[in-house]
Design a protein around this motif. Structure first.
Motif, PDB file in Angstrom:
ATOM      1  N   SER A  38     -10.800   6.846   9.680  1.00 26.52           N
ATOM      2  CA  SER A  38     -10.199   6.220   8.539  1.00 26.52           C
ATOM      3  C   SER A  38     -10.829   4.709   8.649  1.00 26.52           C
ATOM      4  O   SER A  38      -9.838   3.826   7.838  1.00 26.52           O
ATOM      5  N   SER A  39     -10.817   3.925   9.890  1.00 25.94           N
ATOM      6  CA  SER A  39     -11.103   2.244  10.054  1.00 25.94           C
ATOM      7  C   SER A  39     -11.812   2.546  10.889  1.00 25.94           C
ATOM      8  O   SER A  39     -12.076   2.099  11.781  1.00 25.94           O
ATOM      9  N   MET A  57      -2.485   5.012   0.962  1.00 24.40           N
ATOM     10  CA  MET A  57      -2.699   3.821   1.899  1.00 24.40           C
ATOM     11  C   MET A  57      -1.988   4.308   3.448  1.00 24.40           C
ATOM     12  O   MET A  57      -0.752   4.510   3.074  1.00 24.40           O
ATOM     13  N   LYS A  58      -2.150   3.353   4.244  1.00 24.95           N
ATOM     14  CA  LYS A  58      -1.477   3.413   5.708  1.00 24.95           C
ATOM     15  C   LYS A  58      -0.530   2.153   5.648  1.00 24.95           C
ATOM     16  O   LYS A  58      -1.331   1.224   4.785  1.00 24.95           O
ATOM     17  N   SER A  61      -2.567  -1.252   6.160  1.00 28.23           N
ATOM     18  CA  SER A  61      -3.081  -1.319   5.471  1.00 28.23           C
ATOM     19  C   SER A  61      -2.691  -1.826   3.523  1.00 28.23           C
ATOM     20  O   SER A  61      -2.730  -3.411   2.808  1.00 28.23           O
ATOM     21  N   THR A  65      -2.898  -5.394   2.211  1.00 31.31           N
ATOM     22  CA  THR A  65      -3.825  -6.147   0.631  1.00 31.31           C
ATOM     23  C   THR A  65      -2.453  -6.507   0.421  1.00 31.31           C
ATOM     24  O   THR A  65      -3.293  -7.765  -0.456  1.00 31.31           O
ATOM     25  N   TYR A 112      -8.571  -3.682   0.253  1.00 32.37           N
ATOM     26  CA  TYR A 112      -8.380  -1.795  -1.135  1.00 32.37           C
ATOM     27  C   TYR A 112      -8.664  -1.025  -1.101  1.00 32.37           C
ATOM     28  O   TYR A 112      -8.836   0.053  -1.037  1.00 32.37           O
ATOM     29  N   GLU A 114     -11.085  -0.413   0.649  1.00 33.93           N
ATOM     30  CA  GLU A 114     -12.026   0.185   2.146  1.00 33.93           C
ATOM     31  C   GLU A 114     -10.757   1.670   2.603  1.00 33.93           C
ATOM     32  O   GLU A 114     -11.165   2.592   2.789  1.00 33.93           O
ATOM     33  N   SER A 115     -10.049   0.982   2.494  1.00 39.11           N
ATOM     34  CA  SER A 115      -8.090   2.396   2.799  1.00 39.11           C
ATOM     35  C   SER A 115      -8.174   3.163   1.910  1.00 39.11           C
ATOM     36  O   SER A 115      -8.354   4.650   1.978  1.00 39.11           O
ATOM     37  N   ARG A 116      -9.337   3.271   0.373  1.00 33.11           N
ATOM     38  CA  ARG A 116      -9.524   4.221  -0.468  1.00 33.11           C
ATOM     39  C   ARG A 116     -10.269   4.776  -0.585  1.00 33.11           C
ATOM     40  O   ARG A 116     -10.130   6.314  -0.676  1.00 33.11           O
ATOM     41  N   ASP A 118     -11.407   5.958   2.284  1.00 28.91           N
ATOM     42  CA  ASP A 118     -11.849   6.789   3.072  1.00 28.91           C
ATOM     43  C   ASP A 118     -10.597   8.020   2.920  1.00 28.91           C
ATOM     44  O   ASP A 118     -10.424   9.302   2.552  1.00 28.91           O
TER      45      ASP A 118
END
Length: 118
Positions: A38-39, A57-58, A61, A65, A112, A114-116, A118
């Motif tokens: 996830s990261s 999003m976590k 994160s 952001t 943003y 990168e978190s989307r 996953d």
């Protein structure tokens, strides 16, 4: 009766384990879950099919952001309005805020995306 890993299968509708009947697994239950990271810290996640609902999003994160986006917008407002910033006797030029806007904005955008992804 066949025994495999402590489960005995007697050819009936289910498996017997400690005297209890357990229904046979369906093909969809036997599918291996697709996993990913996830990261960058390596927290494993399970991914479903492509038609699954989008995972939000976590919190960390999202906060990072949002913070970077607000800082980037503050630097852009400073450049647009021509506000002067002075630290001690030193006057900070506007072009430094333009650089900070580009840097913080790029970081917020990358985080943003990168978190989307996953």
């Amino acid at each position: 009766m066949t025994t495999l890993l402590g489960l005995s299968h007697d050819g009936e509708e289910g498996r017997s384990y400690s005297g209890r009947k357990v229904p046979d697994a369906k093909d969809s239950d036997l599918r291996e879950p697709r996993t990913g990271l996830s990261s960058s810290i390596g927290t494993p996640i399970l991914r479903g099919d492509s038609n699954d609902a989008e995972v939000p999003m976590k919190p960390a994160s999202f906060l990072a952001t949002a913070f970077l986006g607000i800082v980037a917008l503050a630097h852009l407002v400073r450049v647009i309005l021509g506000l002067e910033v002075q630290i001690g006797r030193a006057l900070i030029p506007s072009w430094m805020s333009l650089v900070a806007f580009l840097f913080c904005g790029a970081l917020a955008t990358m985080l943003y995306r990168e978190s989307r992804a996953d």
